[in-house]
Design an enzyme around this catalytic site. Structure first.
Site, PDB file in Angstrom:
ATOM      1  N   LYS A  46     -11.327  -7.249  -4.547  1.00 29.49           N
ATOM      2  CA  LYS A  46     -12.167  -7.357  -3.343  1.00 29.49           C
ATOM      3  C   LYS A  46     -13.620  -7.012  -3.669  1.00 29.49           C
ATOM      4  CE  LYS A  46      -9.814  -4.302  -0.956  1.00 29.49           C
ATOM      5  NZ  LYS A  46      -8.815  -3.908  -1.975  1.00 29.49           N
ATOM      6  N   ARG A  91     -11.595   6.830 -11.792  1.00 26.49           N
ATOM      7  CA  ARG A  91     -11.618   7.210 -10.378  1.00 26.49           C
ATOM      8  C   ARG A  91     -10.436   8.123 -10.099  1.00 26.49           C
ATOM      9  NH1 ARG A  91     -12.597   2.075  -6.375  1.00 26.49           N
ATOM     10  NH2 ARG A  91     -10.849   2.992  -5.247  1.00 26.49           N
ATOM     11  N   ARG A 133      -1.181   4.179  -2.928  1.00 28.80           N
ATOM     12  CA  ARG A 133      -2.133   3.266  -2.266  1.00 28.80           C
ATOM     13  C   ARG A 133      -1.445   1.929  -1.973  1.00 28.80           C
ATOM     14  NH1 ARG A 133      -6.658   3.424  -6.677  1.00 28.80           N
ATOM     15  NH2 ARG A 133      -7.741   1.819  -5.473  1.00 28.80           N
TER      16      ARG A 133
HETATM   17  P1  AP5 Z   1     -12.025  -4.392  -7.677  1.00 31.23           P
HETATM   18  O1  AP5 Z   1     -12.904  -5.545  -7.421  1.00 31.23           O
HETATM   19  O2  AP5 Z   1     -12.588  -3.019  -7.649  1.00 31.23           O
HETATM   20  O3  AP5 Z   1     -10.758  -4.471  -6.710  1.00 31.23           O
HETATM   21  P2  AP5 Z   1     -10.610  -3.885  -5.261  1.00 31.23           P
HETATM   22  O4  AP5 Z   1      -9.617  -4.752  -4.562  1.00 31.23           O
HETATM   23  O5  AP5 Z   1     -11.946  -3.698  -4.630  1.00 31.23           O
HETATM   24  O6  AP5 Z   1      -9.941  -2.485  -5.651  1.00 31.23           O
HETATM   25  P3  AP5 Z   1     -10.331  -1.007  -5.281  1.00 31.23           P
HETATM   26  O7  AP5 Z   1      -9.491  -0.159  -6.176  1.00 31.23           O
HETATM   27  O8  AP5 Z   1     -11.794  -0.723  -5.287  1.00 31.23           O
HETATM   28  O9  AP5 Z   1      -9.920  -1.081  -3.787  1.00 31.23           O
HETATM   29  P4  AP5 Z   1      -9.228  -0.176  -2.788  1.00 31.23           P
HETATM   30  O10 AP5 Z   1      -9.049  -1.109  -1.681  1.00 31.23           O
HETATM   31  O11 AP5 Z   1      -8.015   0.599  -3.146  1.00 31.23           O
HETATM   32  O12 AP5 Z   1     -10.321   0.960  -2.686  1.00 31.23           O
HETATM   33  P5  AP5 Z   1     -11.587   1.153  -1.789  1.00 31.23           P
HETATM   34  O13 AP5 Z   1     -12.665   1.533  -2.693  1.00 31.23           O
HETATM   35  O14 AP5 Z   1     -11.802   0.015  -0.847  1.00 31.23           O
HETATM   36  O15 AP5 Z   1     -11.273  -4.655  -9.073  1.00 31.23           O
HETATM   37  C1  AP5 Z   1     -10.354  -3.707  -9.575  1.00 31.23           C
HETATM   38  C2  AP5 Z   1     -10.317  -3.824 -11.112  1.00 31.23           C
HETATM   39  O16 AP5 Z   1      -9.724  -5.078 -11.463  1.00 31.23           O
HETATM   40  C3  AP5 Z   1     -11.718  -3.823 -11.748  1.00 31.23           C
HETATM   41  O17 AP5 Z   1     -11.655  -3.127 -12.971  1.00 31.23           O
HETATM   42  C4  AP5 Z   1     -12.032  -5.318 -11.950  1.00 31.23           C
HETATM   43  O18 AP5 Z   1     -12.909  -5.537 -13.040  1.00 31.23           O
HETATM   44  C5  AP5 Z   1     -10.640  -5.873 -12.218  1.00 31.23           C
HETATM   45  N1  AP5 Z   1     -10.502  -7.252 -11.756  1.00 31.23           N
HETATM   46  C6  AP5 Z   1     -10.889  -7.755 -10.556  1.00 31.23           C
HETATM   47  N2  AP5 Z   1     -10.580  -9.059 -10.473  1.00 31.23           N
HETATM   48  C7  AP5 Z   1      -9.973  -9.384 -11.659  1.00 31.23           C
HETATM   49  C8  AP5 Z   1      -9.412 -10.597 -12.160  1.00 31.23           C
HETATM   50  N3  AP5 Z   1      -9.435 -11.753 -11.447  1.00 31.23           N
HETATM   51  N4  AP5 Z   1      -8.872 -10.563 -13.392  1.00 31.23           N
HETATM   52  C9  AP5 Z   1      -8.852  -9.401 -14.128  1.00 31.23           C
HETATM   53  N5  AP5 Z   1      -9.372  -8.228 -13.701  1.00 31.23           N
HETATM   54  C10 AP5 Z   1      -9.919  -8.225 -12.457  1.00 31.23           C
HETATM   55  O19 AP5 Z   1     -11.134   2.394  -0.895  1.00 31.23           O
HETATM   56  C11 AP5 Z   1     -10.883   3.654  -1.477  1.00 31.23           C
HETATM   57  C12 AP5 Z   1     -10.309   4.600  -0.438  1.00 31.23           C
HETATM   58  O20 AP5 Z   1     -11.253   4.760   0.644  1.00 31.23           O
HETATM   59  C13 AP5 Z   1      -9.019   4.138   0.258  1.00 31.23           C
HETATM   60  O21 AP5 Z   1      -7.869   4.435  -0.498  1.00 31.23           O
HETATM   61  C14 AP5 Z   1      -9.101   4.953   1.560  1.00 31.23           C
HETATM   62  O22 AP5 Z   1      -8.745   6.285   1.339  1.00 31.23           O
HETATM   63  C15 AP5 Z   1     -10.581   4.891   1.897  1.00 31.23           C
HETATM   64  N6  AP5 Z   1     -10.925   3.747   2.768  1.00 31.23           N
HETATM   65  C16 AP5 Z   1     -11.733   2.696   2.458  1.00 31.23           C
HETATM   66  N7  AP5 Z   1     -11.822   1.840   3.509  1.00 31.23           N
HETATM   67  C17 AP5 Z   1     -11.053   2.363   4.495  1.00 31.23           C
HETATM   68  C18 AP5 Z   1     -10.715   1.955   5.823  1.00 31.23           C
HETATM   69  N8  AP5 Z   1     -11.179   0.790   6.349  1.00 31.23           N
HETATM   70  N9  AP5 Z   1      -9.880   2.730   6.540  1.00 31.23           N
HETATM   71  C19 AP5 Z   1      -9.393   3.894   6.044  1.00 31.23           C
HETATM   72  N10 AP5 Z   1      -9.660   4.343   4.798  1.00 31.23           N
HETATM   73  C20 AP5 Z   1     -10.484   3.596   4.033  1.00 31.23           C
END
Ligand code: AP5
Length: 218
Positions: free
Chosen positions: A13, A160, A171
């Site tokens: 994402k 992280r 998660r």
């Molecule tokens: P990345 O692009 O970072 O993927 P992502 O889906 O954004 O994953 P995150 O781990 O950042 O998301 P998340 O949803 O768990 O955490 P968030 O920060 O939103 O890519 C991940 C990895 O894969 C990278 O190394 C990238 O290079 C690699 N990659 C990507 N695409 C690839 C491909 N096609 N091929 C190979 N490699 C690839 O949230 C963190 C925390 O915040 C949550 O757990 C929660 O506690 C809180 N939070 C955030 N938003 C809310 C909400 N709306 N409500 C309640 N709590 C919330």
């Protein structure tokens, strides 16, 4: 253009929303990044959110909704946005609908990234980030030239807190239980475009751009 990007942790994402935001000239709004900044700066919302984030739990809706509503009212979001990480529950989605409706703003599409759980665990447990510039590495697919050191700026690479395997599994469980129902919610509204996100970053971006420009998913 107003977009939401949905998908499990590690589905891409963050990576895709930055690329799509740049392509269409709209701002990327990541609730995960905003919360991590709030934790790092010691802001009150960060202090409250930290305990949930470290355990891989969702931060309570009342904190999230205020954060997002304030952000969507800022100048740079008025011309369009891509929301990364929000909504994550049906009640967040309903609150977002209400807010947009009140302001006569409508969603153009909801982009859903599909990735199997095993791929998520491998991507996230091997992810390392530069503590200075934020550059993203993967110990298996994109390792740094020198172990533990950023190729770009020489900063120290860190993991992280929530990228430890037990927390990743938690998660994922939270995603399937609380966020996956949004697939049906947005499908029923005719907004959902679904993408196979196990392809390369470039292939996924190209599929999204094509779908948005032609109105179909793949
Ligand atoms: P990345 O692009 O970072 O993927 P992502 O889906 O954004 O994953 P995150 O781990 O950042 O998301 P998340 O949803 O768990 O955490 P968030 O920060 O939103 O890519 C991940 C990895 O894969 C990278 O190394 C990238 O290079 C690699 N990659 C990507 N695409 C690839 C491909 N096609 N091929 C190979 N490699 C690839 O949230 C963190 C925390 O915040 C949550 O757990 C929660 O506690 C809180 N939070 C955030 N938003 C809310 C909400 N709306 N409500 C309640 N709590 C919330």
């Amino acid at each position: 253009m107003r977009l939401i990007i949905l998908g499990p942790p590690g589905s891409g994402k963050g990576v895709q929303s930055k690329r799509i935001g740049e392509h269409f000239g709209i701002v990327q709004i990541s609730t995960g990044d905003s919360l991590r900044q709030a934790v790092a700066s010691g802001a009150e919302i960060g202090r409250q959110a930290r305990q949930y984030m470290e355990k891989g739990l969702l931060v309570p809706d009342n904190l999230m909704v205020q954060l997002v509503m304030d952000r969507l009212d800022q100048e740079d979001a008025l011309g369009g946005f891509i929301l990364d990480g929000f909504p994550r529950t049906i009640s967040q989605a309903e609150m977002l609908d209400d807010l947009l409706q009140k302001e006569d703003r409508t969603l153009d599409a909801v982009l859903e990234l599909k990735v199997r759980d095993g791929v998520v665990v491998s991507r996230l447990s091997n992810r390392r980030l530069c503590s200075q510039c934020g550059a993203d590495y993967n110990l298996v697919t994109k390792p740094p030239k020198t172990e533990g050191v950023c190729d770009r700026c020489g900063g120290r690479l860190i993991q992280r807190e929530d990228d430890r395997e037990a927390t990743i599994l938690h998660r994922l469980e939270v995603y399937h239980r609380q966020t996956e129902p949004l697939e049906a919610y947005y499908s029923n509204k005719g907004h959902l475009l679904t993408f196979d996100a196990e392809r390369s970053v470039e292939e996924v971006s190209a599929a999204i751009v094509e779908a948005l420009e032609s109105g179909t998913g793949s």
